[in-house]
Design a protein around this motif. Structure first.
Motif, short mmCIF file in Angstrom:
data_model
loop_
_atom_site.label_atom_id
_atom_site.label_comp_id
_atom_site.label_asym_id
_atom_site.label_seq_id
_atom_site.Cartn_x
_atom_site.Cartn_y
_atom_site.Cartn_z
N LEU A 92 129.39 -52.20 26.36
CA LEU A 92 128.97 -53.58 26.96
C LEU A 92 129.09 -54.65 25.84
CD1 LEU A 92 126.15 -52.92 29.15
CD2 LEU A 92 128.30 -53.13 29.99
N ALA A 93 129.77 -55.72 25.95
CA ALA A 93 129.87 -56.86 24.77
C ALA A 93 129.01 -57.74 25.48
CB ALA A 93 131.28 -57.28 24.70
N ILE A 94 127.89 -58.07 24.73
CA ILE A 94 126.90 -59.12 25.02
C ILE A 94 126.87 -60.25 24.12
CG2 ILE A 94 125.72 -57.52 26.41
CD1 ILE A 94 123.32 -57.47 24.51
N ASP A 139 117.86 -57.84 29.29
CA ASP A 139 116.69 -58.31 28.47
C ASP A 139 116.62 -56.97 27.67
OD1 ASP A 139 114.39 -59.25 27.38
OD2 ASP A 139 113.07 -58.78 29.33
N TYR A 140 117.20 -57.20 26.46
CA TYR A 140 117.22 -56.25 25.38
C TYR A 140 117.02 -56.55 23.92
CZ TYR A 140 119.31 -51.88 23.02
OH TYR A 140 119.31 -50.95 21.94
N LYS A 141 115.91 -56.35 23.51
CA LYS A 141 115.54 -57.13 22.08
C LYS A 141 115.46 -56.08 21.11
CE LYS A 141 112.24 -60.10 24.36
NZ LYS A 141 112.92 -60.38 25.69
N THR A 142 116.56 -56.31 20.41
CA THR A 142 116.73 -55.67 19.27
C THR A 142 117.63 -56.59 18.19
OG1 THR A 142 117.94 -53.57 18.03
CG2 THR A 142 119.01 -54.60 20.03
N THR A 143 117.34 -56.19 16.82
CA THR A 143 117.97 -57.09 15.92
C THR A 143 119.37 -56.17 15.59
OG1 THR A 143 116.86 -55.82 14.25
CG2 THR A 143 116.08 -58.19 15.01
N ASN A 144 119.58 -55.13 15.97
CA ASN A 144 120.66 -54.13 15.71
C ASN A 144 121.76 -54.71 16.56
OD1 ASN A 144 122.57 -52.23 15.16
ND2 ASN A 144 120.91 -50.50 15.40
N PRO A 145 122.79 -55.36 15.96
CA PRO A 145 124.13 -55.62 16.63
C PRO A 145 124.88 -54.44 17.05
CG PRO A 145 124.45 -55.90 14.25
CD PRO A 145 123.17 -55.28 14.56
N GLU A 161 141.76 -60.80 25.79
CA GLU A 161 142.26 -60.11 24.71
C GLU A 161 141.58 -60.21 23.21
OE1 GLU A 161 144.25 -57.08 22.65
OE2 GLU A 161 144.18 -57.42 24.83
N ARG A 162 141.04 -61.61 22.96
CA ARG A 162 140.48 -61.89 21.76
C ARG A 162 139.10 -61.36 21.70
NH1 ARG A 162 140.03 -67.70 20.63
NH2 ARG A 162 138.93 -67.08 18.93
N LEU A 163 138.45 -61.67 23.16
CA LEU A 163 137.20 -60.77 23.39
C LEU A 163 137.08 -59.45 23.02
CD1 LEU A 163 134.20 -61.41 24.38
CD2 LEU A 163 134.95 -60.96 26.59
N LYS A 164 138.18 -58.68 23.66
CA LYS A 164 138.08 -57.36 23.32
C LYS A 164 138.16 -57.06 21.82
CE LYS A 164 142.05 -54.70 24.10
NZ LYS A 164 142.22 -53.65 23.35
N LYS A 165 138.97 -57.88 21.28
CA LYS A 165 139.52 -57.40 19.66
C LYS A 165 137.90 -57.71 19.00
CE LYS A 165 143.46 -56.49 18.99
NZ LYS A 165 143.82 -54.98 18.43
N ARG A 166 137.46 -58.74 19.30
CA ARG A 166 135.92 -59.16 18.81
C ARG A 166 134.81 -57.86 19.09
NH1 ARG A 166 134.05 -64.36 17.89
NH2 ARG A 166 132.09 -63.53 17.52
N LEU A 180 127.27 -53.86 22.08
CA LEU A 180 127.79 -54.73 21.04
C LEU A 180 127.43 -56.17 21.04
CD1 LEU A 180 131.44 -53.22 21.56
CD2 LEU A 180 129.44 -52.43 19.81
N LYS A 181 126.49 -56.43 20.38
CA LYS A 181 125.78 -57.92 20.36
C LYS A 181 126.70 -58.70 19.61
CE LYS A 181 121.49 -58.55 20.15
NZ LYS A 181 120.21 -58.76 19.73
N LEU A 182 127.56 -59.63 20.13
CA LEU A 182 128.39 -60.55 19.41
C LEU A 182 127.74 -61.93 19.15
CD1 LEU A 182 131.46 -60.47 22.14
CD2 LEU A 182 130.98 -58.96 19.90
N SER A 183 128.17 -62.21 18.09
CA SER A 183 127.58 -63.46 17.39
C SER A 183 128.47 -64.54 17.28
CB SER A 183 126.97 -63.25 15.97
OG SER A 183 126.62 -64.39 15.15
N ASP A 184 128.07 -65.83 17.30
CA ASP A 184 128.90 -66.99 17.03
C ASP A 184 128.53 -67.77 15.85
OD1 ASP A 184 126.30 -68.35 17.69
OD2 ASP A 184 127.12 -69.70 19.26
#
Length: 120
Positions: free
Chosen positions: A58-60, A102-108, A25-30, A10-14
């Motif tokens: 994994l949240a990254i 090191d995981y290059k994908t555009t898929n979130p 808890e907020r991180l888990k919700k995201r 799960l690729k998180l974005s800012d």
């Protein structure tokens, strides 16, 4: 020796919301797919088949592993947006925490097997 287990990555974005590093808890919700915006549900654009292949996630953020989760048995469908909301339980003391994948994908939201994990 690396195990042979599939993880939902799960690729998180800012881009819209800051990453809540210090609020587990907020991180888990995201990671579950919820947003910080009141009234907006969000979710992950993925198939149930993809989720079915995994039991952990994994949240990254920019490759850094922020948390490891077990994927619980229940999920929520956001039919309107064709997205899925996960139900996660954090795995404490994860051996992956703070490593940089090191995981290059555009898929979130995708699946990666541990035998293919490579670190920076």
């Amino acid at each position: 020796m690396a195990s042979n287990e599939n993880y939902l990555i799960l690729k998180l974005s800012d881009r819209k919301y800051p990453i809540p590093y210090n609020d587990r808890e907020r991180l888990k919700k995201r990671a579950e797919g919820y947003t910080d915006e009141p009234g907006k549900i969000g979710g992950w654009k993925t198939s149930l088949v993809t989720i079915w292949k995994t039991t952990k996630a994994l949240a990254i953020f920019r490759g850094q592993i922020l948390a490891e989760y077990e994927i619980e048995d229940s999920i929520k469908l956001n039919r309107e947006e064709k997205k899925v909301l996960l139900n996660l339980k954090e795995i404490k003391n994860s051996k992956y925490l703070d490593k940089v994948l090191d995981y290059k994908t555009t898929n979130p939201c995708s699946v990666l097997n541990t035998k293919n994990f490579q670190y920076k």
